[in-house]
Structures are given as C-alpha cells and as structure tokens.
Enzyme design. Structure first.
Site, PDB file in Angstrom:
ATOM      1  N   HIS A   1     -12.666  34.601  21.433  1.00  0.00           N
ATOM      2  CA  HIS A   1     -12.887  34.225  22.832  1.00  0.00           C
ATOM      3  C   HIS A   1     -14.174  33.409  22.951  1.00  0.00           C
ATOM      4  O   HIS A   1     -15.169  33.759  22.343  1.00  0.00           O
ATOM      5  CB  HIS A   1     -13.014  35.486  23.694  1.00  0.00           C
ATOM      6  CG  HIS A   1     -13.355  35.209  25.119  1.00  0.00           C
ATOM      7  ND1 HIS A   1     -12.423  34.760  26.029  1.00  0.00           N
ATOM      8  CD2 HIS A   1     -14.544  35.308  25.789  1.00  0.00           C
ATOM      9  CE1 HIS A   1     -13.014  34.603  27.208  1.00  0.00           C
ATOM     10  NE2 HIS A   1     -14.302  34.934  27.086  1.00  0.00           N
TER      11      HIS A   1
ATOM     12  N   VAL B   1       9.322  11.136  21.273  1.00  0.00           N
ATOM     13  CA  VAL B   1       7.936  11.320  20.843  1.00  0.00           C
ATOM     14  C   VAL B   1       7.187   9.998  20.718  1.00  0.00           C
ATOM     15  O   VAL B   1       6.105   9.818  21.290  1.00  0.00           O
ATOM     16  CB  VAL B   1       7.897  12.080  19.500  1.00  0.00           C
ATOM     17  CG1 VAL B   1       6.470  12.207  18.994  1.00  0.00           C
ATOM     18  CG2 VAL B   1       8.534  13.454  19.642  1.00  0.00           C
TER      19      VAL B   1
ATOM     20  N   ARG C   1      15.088   6.561  14.921  1.00  0.00           N
ATOM     21  CA  ARG C   1      14.948   5.985  13.588  1.00  0.00           C
ATOM     22  C   ARG C   1      16.212   6.259  12.783  1.00  0.00           C
ATOM     23  O   ARG C   1      16.954   7.203  13.077  1.00  0.00           O
ATOM     24  CB  ARG C   1      13.715   6.570  12.869  1.00  0.00           C
ATOM     25  CG  ARG C   1      12.410   6.266  13.603  1.00  0.00           C
ATOM     26  CD  ARG C   1      11.200   6.792  12.846  1.00  0.00           C
ATOM     27  NE  ARG C   1      11.022   6.122  11.568  1.00  0.00           N
ATOM     28  CZ  ARG C   1      10.418   4.941  11.418  1.00  0.00           C
ATOM     29  NH1 ARG C   1       9.957   4.290  12.471  1.00  0.00           N
ATOM     30  NH2 ARG C   1      10.283   4.404  10.225  1.00  0.00           N
TER      31      ARG C   1
ATOM     32  N   THR D   1       0.844  -1.190   0.000  1.00  0.00           N
ATOM     33  CA  THR D   1       0.000   0.000   0.000  1.00  0.00           C
ATOM     34  C   THR D   1       0.878   1.238   0.000  1.00  0.00           C
ATOM     35  O   THR D   1       2.026   1.206   0.448  1.00  0.00           O
ATOM     36  CB  THR D   1      -0.919   0.030   1.234  1.00  0.00           C
ATOM     37  OG1 THR D   1      -0.133  -0.204   2.411  1.00  0.00           O
ATOM     38  CG2 THR D   1      -2.008  -1.031   1.139  1.00  0.00           C
TER      39      THR D   1
ATOM     40  N   GLY E   1       3.794   4.941   2.861  1.00  0.00           N
ATOM     41  CA  GLY E   1       4.990   4.747   3.671  1.00  0.00           C
ATOM     42  C   GLY E   1       4.703   4.426   5.124  1.00  0.00           C
ATOM     43  O   GLY E   1       3.599   4.024   5.494  1.00  0.00           O
TER      44      GLY E   1
END
Length: 466
Positions: free
Chosen positions: A445, A184, A274, A42, A45
């Site tokens: 606001h 992360v 990575r 697919t 990535g």
C-alpha cells in the site's frame, strides 16, 4: 535420409522476430548448431522494427506531451509552456529501435547463432534456399510472423493512406486521422496522434471496439476513449476510400445495410488485422500447405505434419502476440533438444497500451458463462488510493471465478499500469489460484495492484473500500 552429421545445422529458424530470434538463442543455449534466416536488414521482426517497440516509444512520449499540454501537470502545480518537436520525438523512437535490434545481433554473436541474411524458401523438408544459397538442417522452425491485412480496393501509399508502419512515421500531425478498425493497433496509434493534436475518428464494423475482450471492459474503454476526444463510428463499414490530392474521402454505411455517407480525412490508417506470412516459403516443397486462414497447423509440441519441420508465433493458430511467440520459441527449442517445452495457451495476457492501459487474461465473462456457473468481482480504480493520488480515476479490475471451485477463470482491467498488473493475474492462474488466494495475499500500500486484491474480495462479496 542423410546422416545427422551431413546437415549444416541442427536447427534453422526462418524469421528473426520475437518467436524466431528467441527460438534460435534458446536452441543455441541448449548446444544445438543453430542458424536464423532473416531478410530484413535488422533483427527483431515486425515487433522491434515497426511494431511493439516503436509504438510504445511514441505512446510514452505522446502521453508526456498530453499531460503537459492539456493541463494535467498544471493541476499538480507544475506549470509548463509546451512545444511539440515531432522530429525529436521520432528520433528517440528510432534510437530505441536501433539499440534493441543491435542488442539481438549481439546476443546472436554471444550465443554463436549464425545469421543467414536473405529470404528463405523450402527446397525440401530439410533444406532451404537463402539468397541463392542452399542450407540444410535437421530441424527447421517456421517463424515468419504476420503482416498487415489489406482492405480490398484500398491502396496503401504510406502518405495519405497508411498502415501501422506508415502511421509510426508521419512527418506532421494529421489534421483528421480516420482509423479503420477498433482493435489494439488502431486504438494505440489513434491515441498517439489524438494526443499530439489530431482529430481522430475510429470506424469499426462491429458494435463495439476491442473484439475478443471482455464485454464490460470493451464498453468502459469505449467510454473513456470517447471522453478523451476520439470519435467512434461503430457498426459501420467502409465501402470505399478515394484519395483526392493530399486528402481522402471515405464512403461508409451501416454494417447491416443502409444509406451511405462520407467522411473527409487528411490521413487514413488501415488497421483491420494481420495475416500470417506464408507466401514465398514454398511450403509445398516441405510437404505442407497453409490452412484456409493462411496458417501452418501444428500439434501441441509445435510439430507440423512434416517430420523435422516446426512452426511458432503469428504463422500458427492462436493470438498474434509477441510474448506468445517468445514463449513458443523457448518451448519449440526445448522440444527439439529432447526436453519438454510447454506453453499454456489458456493463460496468454493481452494488453492495449493506451492511456489508461487495458489488459486481460483468460476467459471473458461471456465465454465463462457458457462453460458454467461463475462469480464475478469488480473494483473501480477511482476507489484505489494510488490512482486517486495520481489523478487516474478511470477504469476497473474485474475477476471471474468458477462458482463451485473459486478457481480464477479470467481477469480484466483498465488502469494506467494495467499491463504490469495483469502479470500477477497470469501467474496466479498458472498456479491454479482461487479468488480467495488473491484476496488473502498481502499487497503493498498504496499501489494500483490493491485493486486486484479488492476485486478478488468482491468475488466473495466483501471488498473493503467500496
């Protein structure tokens, strides 16, 4: 060199992740005959298949479960009886991935981008082998992305010891998940399973989580996640992970040396970073080689050292972020077409999709101080009216500006919608805004974004609500 008409394509992109597929579509939009080589079944990535998208599907679902199961909704007068259906939660994740990857396939067809199915390797600077077929192109764009950095001596079996892909697809909630790495990805996936009932311990080699983020933000985030129940072992290194049956034992010791101890876990997530995907590309055939970090070096226009070969995304120097790769994909296509594609790498936002979210763009306070005199303004979310009504008191907004010109150098925030709020900061910085520009821009606001305005006012020492 062969005549231009003898090439199969004007542009061949290797890799169909966020950088590659965007580059291919943009090149085709500019009238270039374009193909994209992708070995995965697919498109999209790592990001769409096993990264950004499926993790956000689980993060959102787990947030809703957490609010319902742990009393947050009851405080609002909404009483619920909650039951976790993990199979369905995984199902909606897979459905989101399927819809988005199918959408890219549709966009390829719409824009007449040829999908060459198979792994590509250079034969020379203008030709590659894709699944046994030789394909030629006047321009070749390397967009092969990155993959998980392994931890030496630790074998990932995707059952007990998992990487980020395996952590997305665990069939049951871990009893005790140990996350190796306080970056992360580790914090996001650790948050998912903590909300769903796992005990989570994060082991980080450095003395604080979120390397690269602003110091105040790192400390505040650590405090918030600790309050949520994530345990942290900072300044600690993992020296061994042994699988014993269906569990693991980690040997850890202080980063600066000291007595070793052990941690028992049902599951271990290896999340230490990575690395660029260059193995198998046969870069040498194109007259290229990776630098010591495994990256392909480029100039400002994304050209490599070989004429006609370009590179973008995680495989080149810079932050490994999908949106950075997308912008580079557009820019490289425009440069190939003879236009002027530019990416301002000083204004690339970073977001951690935890609860609350953590986001930043530009310089940290530490980096800014090294460059010269600065002013800093901060505003706590607990003083923001929308955060108050939503029972979201944690976090702050921090703005760093040049003391002489007032130009904004960096913006950092922790808030439930920090990832959305940071777009205003990035756009302001792209236009060279001062803190005064943000402070005197009318903000609706009540919104979380008013905290951005107040932080900008705080740079000048005059916020209203604190």
């Amino acid at each position: 060199m062969a005549d231009e008409q003898q090439y199969d394509y004007d542009v061949l992109v290797i890799g169909a992740g966020p950088g590659g597929y965007v580059a291919a579509i943009r090149a085709a939009q500019l009238g270039l005959r374009t193909a994209c080589a992708e070995a995965r079944e697919t498109l999209g990535g790592t990001c769409l298949n096993v990264g950004c998208i499926p993790s956000k599907a689980l993060l959102h679902a787990s947030e809703l479960y957490d609010h319902a199961a742990n009393g947050a909704m009851a405080k609002l007068g909404i009483k619920t009886t909650v039951e976790l259906d993990l199979d369905t939660m995984h199902g909606q994740r897979r459905d989101a991935v399927k819809q988005l990857t199918s959408g890219i396939e549709y966009l390829f067809k719409k824009n007449k981008v040829t999908w060459l199915k198979g792994r590509a390797a250079f034969k020379d600077a203008h030709s590659v082998d894709v699944a046994g077929q030789t394909v030629t192109a006047k321009n070749i764009v390397i967009a092969t992305g990155s993959s998980v950095t392994p931890l030496p001596g630790v074998e990932i079996d995707q059952k007990v010891i998992v990487d980020s892909t395996g952590a997305l697809d665990l069939p049951t909630v871990p009893e005790h998940l140990v996350v190796i790495g306080g970056g992360v990805i580790g914090l996001e996936l650790g948050s998912v399973w903590r909300r769903l009932g796992a005990k989570v311990t994060c082991v980080e080699y450095l003395d604080q989580i979120l390397p690269g983020f602003d110091g105040d933000i790192r400390k505040e985030a650590n405090k918030i996640f600790k309050k949520q129940g994530i345990e942290f072992e900072l300044s600690t290194k993992v020296t061994k992970v042994a699988v014993e049956g269906d569990s693991a034992v980690l040997t850890v010791e202080p980063a600066q040396g000291g007595e070793a101890t052990t941690i028992e876990a049902s599951h271990v997530l290896v999340s230490i970073g990575r690395r660029p995907n260059t193995d198998g590309l046969n870069l040498e055939a194109a007259g290229l080689s990776a630098n010591p970090r495994g990256q392909v070096e480029i100039d400002h226009d994304f050209r490599t050292a070989t004429d006609g070969v370009w590179a973008i995304g995680d495989v080149v120097p810079g932050p490994m972020l999908a949106h950075k790769a997308e912008d580079e994909g557009i820019a490289v296509a425009e440069n190939i077409a003879g236009q002027h594609g530019i990416v301002n790498h000083d204004v690339i936002p970073s977001v951690v999709y935890t609860w609350p979210e953590v986001a930043g763009v530009g310089l940290t306070e530490e980096a800014a101080r090294e460059k010269g005199e600065i002013k800093v303004g901060k505003f706590p979310m607990m003083a923001n009216s929308r955060a108050k009504t939503n029972h979201e008191p944690d976090g702050l907004v921090k703005i760093i500006s040049d003391a002489n010109t007032d130009r904004v150098l960096g913006v950092w925030c922790i808030a439930s919608v920090a990832g959305t709020m940071i777009a205003q900061a990035a756009q302001a910085m792209e236009f060279g805004a001062t803190s005064e520009d943000i402070a005197y821009t009318c903000h609706a606001h009540p919104t979380h974004s008013e905290a951005m305005k107040e932080a900008a006012m705080a740079v000048r020492g005059k916020p209203i609500h604190i």
